[in-house]
Design a protein around this motif. Structure first.
Motif, PDB file in Angstrom:
ATOM      1  N   TRP A  12       0.784  -1.233   0.000  1.00 27.34           N
ATOM      2  CA  TRP A  12       0.000   0.000   0.000  1.00 27.34           C
ATOM      3  C   TRP A  12       0.817   1.284   0.000  1.00 27.34           C
ATOM      4  O   TRP A  12       0.395   2.269  -0.609  1.00 27.34           O
ATOM      5  N   GLU A  46       1.609   2.263  -3.638  1.00 28.69           N
ATOM      6  CA  GLU A  46       0.416   2.727  -4.338  1.00 28.69           C
ATOM      7  C   GLU A  46      -0.035   4.093  -3.820  1.00 28.69           C
ATOM      8  O   GLU A  46      -0.397   4.970  -4.607  1.00 28.69           O
ATOM      9  N   GLN A  68     -14.448   0.372  -9.726  1.00 32.92           N
ATOM     10  CA  GLN A  68     -13.076  -0.108  -9.846  1.00 32.92           C
ATOM     11  C   GLN A  68     -12.259   0.445  -8.679  1.00 32.92           C
ATOM     12  O   GLN A  68     -12.213   1.651  -8.451  1.00 32.92           O
ATOM     13  N   SER A  70      -8.496   0.380  -6.339  1.00 28.11           N
ATOM     14  CA  SER A  70      -7.062   0.153  -6.463  1.00 28.11           C
ATOM     15  C   SER A  70      -6.708  -1.181  -5.799  1.00 28.11           C
ATOM     16  O   SER A  70      -7.424  -1.671  -4.924  1.00 28.11           O
ATOM     17  N   THR A  71      -5.603  -1.741  -6.202  1.00 26.09           N
ATOM     18  CA  THR A  71      -5.216  -3.073  -5.747  1.00 26.09           C
ATOM     19  C   THR A  71      -4.927  -3.129  -4.252  1.00 26.09           C
ATOM     20  O   THR A  71      -5.484  -3.959  -3.544  1.00 26.09           O
ATOM     21  N   ALA A  72      -4.075  -2.261  -3.764  1.00 25.16           N
ATOM     22  CA  ALA A  72      -3.639  -2.352  -2.371  1.00 25.16           C
ATOM     23  C   ALA A  72      -4.499  -1.528  -1.414  1.00 25.16           C
ATOM     24  O   ALA A  72      -4.868  -1.994  -0.337  1.00 25.16           O
ATOM     25  N   ARG A 112      -7.526  -0.307  -1.961  1.00 31.85           N
ATOM     26  CA  ARG A 112      -8.952  -0.616  -2.117  1.00 31.85           C
ATOM     27  C   ARG A 112      -9.822   0.636  -2.139  1.00 31.85           C
ATOM     28  O   ARG A 112     -10.967   0.630  -1.701  1.00 31.85           O
TER      29      ARG A 112
END
Length: 168
Positions: free
Chosen positions: A42, A45, A117, A119-121, A123
């Motif tokens: 995180w 990101e 949508q 974000s990956t880390a 969220r």
């Protein structure tokens, strides 16, 4: 005038906050990788998204102070009414660019919200990241309006901008 000065102060505070957060997050990531020998996703990101916001917000301040890259050779060759007309034309071109960017960004944001949508880390919804563009556009348009007014009345904002000049 108070509106303009208020926006200038808010921009500076936001850039300072985002910069402090960015430095703190990058520092945390460096400490994690070098001392603790752990990698967490995180901070990387968060640093990326904070950098996006920092660039968009700080670019308005750079534009206001004339610290941005600008090719104004043609405009500076003229004086008086011709310079005012060219400055206004330049500002109108920049305004059209900002409006196009805002409209495009709003479409992207709407899509991000519809499809949720994240974000990956972190969220977080990616609409938050893309929101930097319309925020920049609004602030840029406000700056262009006041710069255009200043082109007609060069002393109108001279003492009102905390000693900062204009990019015009």
């Amino acid at each position: 005038m108070k509106f303009y000065n208020g926006i200038n102060k808010v921009e500076k505070v936001l850039v300072a906050i985002v910069t402090v957060l960015l430095v703190a997050v990058v520092f945390l990531q460096v400490v994690n990788r070098t001392i603790i020998k752990a990698t967490i996703a995180w901070p990387e990101e968060a640093a990326r998204y904070l950098m996006v916001w920092q660039v968009f917000l700080a670019s308005v301040i750079a534009f206001r102070t004339g610290a941005n890259c600008c090719i104004d050779v043609l405009i500076n060759r003229f004086h008086g009414k011709a310079k005012v007309v060219l400055t206004c034309f330049s500002n109108i071109v920049c305004l059209v660019f900002a409006v196009v960017l805002i409209l495009g960004a709003l479409e992207v944001i709407q899509t991000q919200i519809e499809f949720n949508q994240t974000s990956t880390a972190l969220r977080i919804n990616m609409a938050f990241v893309y929101a930097a563009m319309p925020v920049w556009g609004f602030l840029f348009i406000v700056e262009l309006v006041f710069m255009t007014i200043q082109a007609f009345k060069p002393t109108a904002f001279k003492d009102q901008t905390d000693g900062e000049g204009s990019a015009a």
